[in-house]
Design an enzyme around this catalytic site. Sequence first.
Site, PDB file in Angstrom:
ATOM      1  N   SER A  12       0.736  -1.163  -0.017  1.00 13.43           N
ATOM      2  CA  SER A  12      -0.050   0.067  -0.197  1.00 13.43           C
ATOM      3  C   SER A  12       0.777   1.630  -0.180  1.00 13.43           C
ATOM      4  CB  SER A  12      -0.761   0.156   1.309  1.00 13.43           C
ATOM      5  OG  SER A  12      -0.056  -0.175   2.456  1.00 13.43           O
ATOM      6  N   HIS A  33     -40.494  24.973  -6.283  1.00 14.33           N
ATOM      7  CA  HIS A  33     -40.545  24.269  -7.615  1.00 14.33           C
ATOM      8  C   HIS A  33     -39.948  24.842  -8.793  1.00 14.33           C
ATOM      9  CE1 HIS A  33     -43.798  22.262  -5.246  1.00 14.33           C
ATOM     10  NE2 HIS A  33     -43.817  23.298  -4.775  1.00 14.33           N
ATOM     11  N   SER A  41     -15.953  28.183 -25.293  1.00 12.10           N
ATOM     12  CA  SER A  41     -16.253  26.888 -26.241  1.00 12.10           C
ATOM     13  C   SER A  41     -15.240  27.006 -27.444  1.00 12.10           C
ATOM     14  CB  SER A  41     -17.511  27.087 -26.509  1.00 12.10           C
ATOM     15  OG  SER A  41     -18.017  26.162 -27.753  1.00 12.10           O
ATOM     16  N   LYS A  89     -19.853  31.842 -26.169  1.00 16.38           N
ATOM     17  CA  LYS A  89     -20.063  30.700 -24.980  1.00 16.38           C
ATOM     18  C   LYS A  89     -19.317  31.482 -23.666  1.00 16.38           C
ATOM     19  CE  LYS A  89     -22.703  27.977 -24.160  1.00 16.38           C
ATOM     20  NZ  LYS A  89     -22.700  26.416 -24.410  1.00 16.38           N
ATOM     21  N   GLU A 144     -19.792  23.327 -12.635  1.00 19.85           N
ATOM     22  CA  GLU A 144     -20.277  22.220 -12.864  1.00 19.85           C
ATOM     23  C   GLU A 144     -19.471  21.282 -12.392  1.00 19.85           C
ATOM     24  OE1 GLU A 144     -22.032  22.725 -17.396  1.00 19.85           O
ATOM     25  OE2 GLU A 144     -20.403  23.801 -16.991  1.00 19.85           O
ATOM     26  N   LYS A 170      -7.675   4.023   3.463  1.00 18.24           N
ATOM     27  CA  LYS A 170      -6.937   5.349   3.304  1.00 18.24           C
ATOM     28  C   LYS A 170      -7.175   6.061   2.094  1.00 18.24           C
ATOM     29  CE  LYS A 170      -3.555   3.051   5.190  1.00 18.24           C
ATOM     30  NZ  LYS A 170      -4.535   1.969   6.289  1.00 18.24           N
TER      31      LYS A 170
HETATM   32  N1  ARG Z   1      -0.745  -1.408   5.497  1.00 15.97           N
HETATM   33  C1  ARG Z   1      -1.536  -1.802   6.586  1.00 15.97           C
HETATM   34  C2  ARG Z   1      -2.735  -1.341   6.632  1.00 15.97           C
HETATM   35  O1  ARG Z   1      -3.017   0.017   6.235  1.00 15.97           O
HETATM   36  C3  ARG Z   1      -0.977  -1.726   7.643  1.00 15.97           C
HETATM   37  C4  ARG Z   1      -1.287  -2.713   9.069  1.00 15.97           C
HETATM   38  C5  ARG Z   1      -0.788  -4.067   8.588  1.00 15.97           C
HETATM   39  N2  ARG Z   1      -0.786  -5.099   9.670  1.00 15.97           N
HETATM   40  C6  ARG Z   1      -0.946  -6.261   9.332  1.00 15.97           C
HETATM   41  N3  ARG Z   1      -1.125  -7.139  10.638  1.00 15.97           N
HETATM   42  N4  ARG Z   1      -0.799  -6.793   8.282  1.00 15.97           N
HETATM   43  O2  ARG Z   1      -3.954  -1.495   7.259  1.00 15.97           O
END
Ligand code: ARG
Length: 463
Positions: free
Chosen positions: A27, A160, A281, A287, A294, A329
């Site tokens: 991640s 309305h 435009s 325009k 928007e 996240k």
């Molecule tokens: N990258 C993980 C998360 O965002 C961190 C926690 C990972 N913990 C684990 N026991 N694998 O949730």
Amino acid sequence: MSEDNSMLWGGRFATGPSAEMIRLTGSIDVDLALLECDARATKAHARVLVAAGLLDEADLGPIDTALDTLVEEWRKDELVPHPADEDVHSLVERELTDRLGDLGARIHAGRSRNDLVAQDLRLWCRDAAGDLLEDLAGLVETIAGRAEEHADTLMPGFTHLQPAQPVTVGFHLLAHGFALARDLDRMSTARDIADVGVLGAGALAGTTLPLDPSIGARELGCEGLFDNAMHAVSDRDFACDLVYATATLGVHLSRMAEEIVLWTSPLLGFARLPEEWSTGSSMMPQKRNPDMAELVRGRAAGPIGELTSLLTLLKGLPLAYARDLQEDKAVVFRAVERARGCLAGMTAMVGGLIFDEARLAGAAALGGSWATDVAELLVARGLPFREAHEVAGRLVAAVEDSGEELAPEVLASHHDLLQASDLARLAPARSVAARASHGGPAPARVKEQVGRLRRRVLQLRQA
Ligand code: ARG
């Protein structure tokens, strides 16, 4: 990483996960954004370890310096993650160990990535709620300023989307302002809910080490301290609260944006956006498009979707931690980024709208918008409201049939209680001034509302 098995949890594995497994489950691309929060949490944890006698006071200097350098490098875009860095927490621990040797390797005692990630995200949400609160306060103040400036500027009020009763631009803007004031409350609450120390919860069930989590919480400036370790690592309600606050904010900004789109259409012609906030435009030279409005309307879809994602992500999870939680996240970051972008755009547009006062005043008089006042005039003179409504309705029909403006003698001819001289009080400016009921559009009331709105912002800013 099967060759060097350099994961944080290498001990019980002979070879470790494949590079493909790491790529698909890591991640770091997303949670590197937590680096600064992770550094703060790590500094706090180091102090907990010192108090427990597991680190020396003298160790804090090198740890703090290494973490500050790391954050600095990240800010300058100089930090290159190692292929084995699954996430930001792995990266920070590895970097500390690379830079400080044995000392870095001691830092994770009594701590898990489960309590760490919960703490990092809480810090991030607390900061984000504070930033959103400031941005939002700026928008509400801009609205209050424009409302004060246009406390007397007439415009039609709609129900309305049909002309209903004359109001003022100031009154209308304040309707949005007070909706946003509730968003300020929600941001402030979201900030407070996130503001809890959870370091010391460990993986799910605390630690045998003599750690005092209140030291960590105090170091992080957190008001609260977790009650139950298992709850601390599995709870993401604080993130939901923040995303919910961005979703309602998105709904409010979208409704405002929709009105800017309507008002700036030449067909209504109530207002123009300044050139800096309009687009042309490629084909149609005439325009002048409200693209920013928007996009605010379109992007408000984001936080609403993110809220659904987050709630759905959580609903089936057994306690305590499960890897699904890693997906929270991106959702939270996106919702906040969207909301901040929309706030910036809306603040600029509200600040820059150029109202066509003559056109607005003309529109305020159209569509029989005096009819309710005629009915109320008759009520004030003793007629039951239902009868008064009938009389006013017949008057509207007569005026519509004639194709002319309401004339004094036509008014007088519709009921004994009506006189030709009553016509003057049906003019939009008189009509608005007479609606001085609580929270009403009369300019004096609008100025009171501006004051109340400004005080709300001030209170929340100081909270
Ligand atoms: N990258 C993980 C998360 O965002 C961190 C926690 C990972 N913990 C684990 N026991 N694998 O949730």
